[in-house]
Design a protein around this motif. Structure first.
Motif, PDB file in Angstrom:
ATOM      1  N   UNK A  23     -64.458  85.352  37.686  1.00  0.00           N
ATOM      2  CA  UNK A  23     -64.824  84.670  36.429  1.00  0.00           C
ATOM      3  C   UNK A  23     -64.308  83.229  36.414  1.00  0.00           C
ATOM      4  N   UNK A  24     -63.045  83.053  36.808  1.00  0.00           N
ATOM      5  CA  UNK A  24     -62.390  81.750  36.623  1.00  0.00           C
ATOM      6  C   UNK A  24     -62.365  80.897  37.889  1.00  0.00           C
ATOM      7  N   UNK A  25     -62.819  81.481  39.032  1.00  0.00           N
ATOM      8  CA  UNK A  25     -62.872  80.710  40.266  1.00  0.00           C
ATOM      9  C   UNK A  25     -61.559  80.747  41.030  1.00  0.00           C
ATOM     10  N   UNK A  26     -61.521  79.980  42.099  1.00  0.00           N
ATOM     11  CA  UNK A  26     -60.381  80.022  43.017  1.00  0.00           C
ATOM     12  C   UNK A  26     -59.464  78.812  42.880  1.00  0.00           C
ATOM     13  N   UNK A  27     -59.845  77.832  42.074  1.00  0.00           N
ATOM     14  CA  UNK A  27     -58.979  76.657  41.903  1.00  0.00           C
ATOM     15  C   UNK A  27     -57.720  77.049  41.140  1.00  0.00           C
ATOM     16  N   UNK A  28     -56.609  76.469  41.538  1.00  0.00           N
ATOM     17  CA  UNK A  28     -55.352  76.703  40.828  1.00  0.00           C
ATOM     18  C   UNK A  28     -55.205  75.665  39.711  1.00  0.00           C
ATOM     19  N   UNK A  29     -54.197  75.876  38.860  1.00  0.00           N
ATOM     20  CA  UNK A  29     -53.950  74.895  37.796  1.00  0.00           C
ATOM     21  C   UNK A  29     -53.524  73.558  38.408  1.00  0.00           C
ATOM     22  N   UNK A  30     -52.830  73.611  39.539  1.00  0.00           N
ATOM     23  CA  UNK A  30     -52.447  72.363  40.224  1.00  0.00           C
ATOM     24  C   UNK A  30     -53.704  71.611  40.686  1.00  0.00           C
ATOM     25  N   UNK A  31     -54.714  72.360  41.151  1.00  0.00           N
ATOM     26  CA  UNK A  31     -55.990  71.717  41.534  1.00  0.00           C
ATOM     27  C   UNK A  31     -56.634  71.060  40.301  1.00  0.00           C
ATOM     28  N   UNK A  32     -56.567  71.762  39.167  1.00  0.00           N
ATOM     29  CA  UNK A  32     -57.161  71.223  37.930  1.00  0.00           C
ATOM     30  C   UNK A  32     -56.425  69.950  37.518  1.00  0.00           C
ATOM     31  N   UNK A  33     -55.116  69.969  37.667  1.00  0.00           N
ATOM     32  CA  UNK A  33     -54.333  68.772  37.316  1.00  0.00           C
ATOM     33  C   UNK A  33     -54.760  67.588  38.193  1.00  0.00           C
ATOM     34  N   UNK A  34     -54.913  67.837  39.487  1.00  0.00           N
ATOM     35  CA  UNK A  34     -55.347  66.763  40.400  1.00  0.00           C
ATOM     36  C   UNK A  34     -56.715  66.234  39.986  1.00  0.00           C
ATOM     37  N   UNK A  35     -57.636  67.160  39.681  1.00  0.00           N
ATOM     38  CA  UNK A  35     -58.987  66.769  39.240  1.00  0.00           C
ATOM     39  C   UNK A  35     -58.909  65.891  37.983  1.00  0.00           C
ATOM     40  N   UNK A  36     -58.076  66.315  37.026  1.00  0.00           N
ATOM     41  CA  UNK A  36     -57.953  65.564  35.769  1.00  0.00           C
ATOM     42  C   UNK A  36     -57.373  64.173  36.029  1.00  0.00           C
ATOM     43  N   UNK A  37     -56.351  64.101  36.872  1.00  0.00           N
ATOM     44  CA  UNK A  37     -55.723  62.792  37.148  1.00  0.00           C
ATOM     45  C   UNK A  37     -56.710  61.860  37.853  1.00  0.00           C
ATOM     46  N   UNK A  38     -57.462  62.410  38.822  1.00  0.00           N
ATOM     47  CA  UNK A  38     -58.429  61.573  39.556  1.00  0.00           C
ATOM     48  C   UNK A  38     -59.542  61.091  38.617  1.00  0.00           C
ATOM     49  N   UNK A  39     -60.005  61.996  37.753  1.00  0.00           N
ATOM     50  CA  UNK A  39     -61.086  61.617  36.830  1.00  0.00           C
ATOM     51  C   UNK A  39     -60.592  60.568  35.837  1.00  0.00           C
ATOM     52  N   UNK A  40     -59.421  60.813  35.263  1.00  0.00           N
ATOM     53  CA  UNK A  40     -58.874  59.883  34.268  1.00  0.00           C
ATOM     54  C   UNK A  40     -58.615  58.507  34.875  1.00  0.00           C
TER      55      UNK A  40
END
Ligand code: DHK
Length: 151
Positions: A23-40
Protein backbone atom coordinates in the motif's frame (compact mmCIF):
# COMPACT_ATOMS: atom_id res chain seq x y z
CA UNK A 1 16.62 34.75 4.32
CA UNK A 2 15.06 31.59 2.82
CA UNK A 3 11.40 30.95 3.54
CA UNK A 4 10.81 27.82 5.63
CA UNK A 5 8.15 25.16 5.20
CA UNK A 6 7.32 22.49 7.75
CA UNK A 7 6.71 18.92 6.56
CA UNK A 8 4.87 17.06 9.31
CA UNK A 9 4.24 13.32 9.45
CA UNK A 10 1.86 11.55 11.78
CA UNK A 11 1.76 8.13 13.38
CA UNK A 12 3.35 5.02 11.92
CA UNK A 13 5.00 6.90 9.07
CA UNK A 14 8.31 6.20 10.83
CA UNK A 15 7.76 2.63 9.56
CA UNK A 16 7.53 3.60 5.88
CA UNK A 17 9.41 1.13 3.72
CA UNK A 18 8.51 -1.87 5.84
CA UNK A 19 4.90 -1.00 6.75
CA UNK A 20 2.41 -2.63 4.34
CA UNK A 21 4.66 -1.94 1.32
CA UNK A 22 1.96 -3.12 -1.06
CA UNK A 23 0.00 0.00 0.00
CA UNK A 24 2.64 2.51 1.09
CA UNK A 25 5.54 1.47 -1.17
CA UNK A 26 9.17 0.75 -0.40
CA UNK A 27 10.49 4.28 0.22
CA UNK A 28 11.55 4.99 3.78
CA UNK A 29 10.79 8.19 5.68
CA UNK A 30 14.44 9.16 5.16
CA UNK A 31 13.85 8.83 1.39
CA UNK A 32 10.78 11.07 1.74
CA UNK A 33 12.82 13.63 3.65
CA UNK A 34 15.44 13.68 0.87
CA UNK A 35 12.69 14.08 -1.75
CA UNK A 36 11.16 16.98 0.21
CA UNK A 37 14.51 18.73 0.68
CA UNK A 38 15.41 18.37 -3.02
CA UNK A 39 11.99 19.61 -4.13
CA UNK A 40 11.97 22.54 -1.71
CA UNK A 41 15.50 23.53 -2.71
CA UNK A 42 14.33 24.05 -6.31
CA UNK A 43 12.09 26.82 -4.97
CA UNK A 44 14.65 28.23 -2.53
CA UNK A 45 12.69 26.90 0.44
CA UNK A 46 14.18 25.53 3.66
CA UNK A 47 12.52 22.49 5.25
CA UNK A 48 11.75 21.46 8.83
CA UNK A 49 10.95 17.75 8.48
CA UNK A 50 9.30 15.97 11.44
CA UNK A 51 7.51 12.75 12.37
CA UNK A 52 5.73 11.79 15.57
CA UNK A 53 3.36 9.18 16.89
CA UNK A 54 1.75 11.76 19.24
CA UNK A 55 -1.10 14.09 18.32
CA UNK A 56 -0.21 16.90 20.76
CA UNK A 57 3.28 17.11 19.34
CA UNK A 58 1.80 17.87 15.90
CA UNK A 59 -0.31 20.64 17.47
CA UNK A 60 2.82 22.03 19.15
CA UNK A 61 4.65 22.02 15.80
CA UNK A 62 1.92 24.14 14.21
CA UNK A 63 2.43 26.74 16.92
CA UNK A 64 6.20 26.47 16.54
CA UNK A 65 5.78 27.01 12.78
CA UNK A 66 3.81 30.19 13.54
CA UNK A 67 6.46 31.46 15.95
CA UNK A 68 9.10 30.59 13.34
CA UNK A 69 7.15 32.59 10.70
CA UNK A 70 6.98 29.48 8.49
CA UNK A 71 5.59 30.16 5.02
CA UNK A 72 3.68 26.90 4.67
CA UNK A 73 3.01 23.44 6.02
CA UNK A 74 2.72 20.06 4.34
CA UNK A 75 1.12 17.44 6.56
CA UNK A 76 0.45 13.75 6.29
CA UNK A 77 -1.73 13.38 9.40
CA UNK A 78 -1.89 9.59 8.86
CA UNK A 79 -4.23 7.99 11.41
CA UNK A 80 -5.14 11.39 12.91
CA UNK A 81 -6.74 12.44 9.62
CA UNK A 82 -10.09 10.97 10.56
CA UNK A 83 -10.12 11.87 14.25
CA UNK A 84 -8.24 15.06 15.02
CA UNK A 85 -10.29 18.16 15.68
CA UNK A 86 -7.20 19.34 17.62
CA UNK A 87 -5.02 19.38 14.47
CA UNK A 88 -7.81 21.06 12.49
CA UNK A 89 -8.06 23.72 15.20
CA UNK A 90 -4.28 24.21 15.01
CA UNK A 91 -4.57 24.90 11.27
CA UNK A 92 -7.26 27.50 11.96
CA UNK A 93 -5.26 28.94 14.87
CA UNK A 94 -2.01 29.55 12.99
CA UNK A 95 -3.40 30.55 9.58
CA UNK A 96 -0.42 29.15 7.67
CA UNK A 97 -1.22 27.71 4.20
CA UNK A 98 -1.38 23.95 4.72
CA UNK A 99 -1.41 21.15 2.17
CA UNK A 100 -2.66 17.70 3.24
CA UNK A 101 -0.96 14.65 1.72
CA UNK A 102 -1.80 10.97 1.78
CA UNK A 103 0.40 8.38 0.14
CA UNK A 104 -2.54 6.17 -0.72
CA UNK A 105 -5.86 7.10 -2.30
CA UNK A 106 -7.84 7.15 0.95
CA UNK A 107 -11.13 7.27 -1.00
CA UNK A 108 -10.48 3.83 -2.48
CA UNK A 109 -9.81 2.36 0.95
CA UNK A 110 -11.96 1.48 3.95
CA UNK A 111 -14.95 3.77 4.54
CA UNK A 112 -13.53 4.97 7.87
CA UNK A 113 -10.52 6.49 6.05
CA UNK A 114 -12.64 8.67 3.76
CA UNK A 115 -13.54 11.54 6.07
CA UNK A 116 -10.77 14.01 6.86
CA UNK A 117 -11.06 16.68 9.55
CA UNK A 118 -7.81 18.13 8.22
CA UNK A 119 -9.32 18.81 4.79
CA UNK A 120 -11.70 21.34 6.40
CA UNK A 121 -8.71 23.60 7.04
CA UNK A 122 -6.24 22.57 4.34
CA UNK A 123 -5.79 24.73 1.24
CA UNK A 124 -5.37 21.60 -0.87
CA UNK A 125 -5.30 17.83 -0.64
CA UNK A 126 -3.16 15.33 -2.56
CA UNK A 127 -3.66 11.59 -2.31
CA UNK A 128 -2.88 8.45 -4.25
CA UNK A 129 0.45 9.40 -5.86
CA UNK A 130 2.56 7.41 -3.42
CA UNK A 131 5.40 9.37 -1.81
CA UNK A 132 5.62 11.53 -4.97
CA UNK A 133 2.62 13.30 -3.43
CA UNK A 134 5.00 15.04 -1.02
CA UNK A 135 6.91 16.59 -3.94
CA UNK A 136 3.64 17.60 -5.60
CA UNK A 137 2.45 19.14 -2.34
CA UNK A 138 5.62 21.20 -2.04
CA UNK A 139 5.33 22.35 -5.66
CA UNK A 140 1.72 23.37 -5.05
CA UNK A 141 2.59 25.07 -1.79
CA UNK A 142 5.44 26.96 -3.50
CA UNK A 143 2.94 28.27 -6.02
CA UNK A 144 0.50 29.24 -3.23
CA UNK A 145 3.15 31.19 -1.34
CA UNK A 146 4.73 32.75 -4.40
CA UNK A 147 8.06 30.89 -4.23
CA UNK A 148 9.46 30.72 -7.76
CA UNK A 149 11.58 27.87 -9.13
CA UNK A 150 15.27 28.81 -9.23
CA UNK A 151 16.83 28.46 -12.66
C1 DHK B 1 -1.43 7.03 6.13
C2 DHK B 1 -1.95 6.41 7.22
O1 DHK B 1 -1.16 6.06 8.23
C3 DHK B 1 -3.37 6.03 7.30
O2 DHK B 1 -3.86 6.09 8.62
C4 DHK B 1 -4.25 6.87 6.38
C5 DHK B 1 -2.29 7.58 5.06
C6 DHK B 1 -3.64 6.94 4.99
C7 DHK B 1 -1.56 7.67 3.73
O3 DHK B 1 -2.06 7.19 2.73
O4 DHK B 1 -0.49 8.29 3.70
O5 DHK B 1 -5.54 6.35 6.35
Amino acid sequence: MAKTIYVLNGPNLNALGTREPEKYGHSTLADVETLCRETAKRFGLAVEFRQTNREGEIVDWFHEAKADKAAGIVINPAGYTTTSVAILDAIFAVQIPTVEVHITNIHQREEYRHHSYISKGAKAVICGFGVTGYALAIEGLASLIGAKAKS
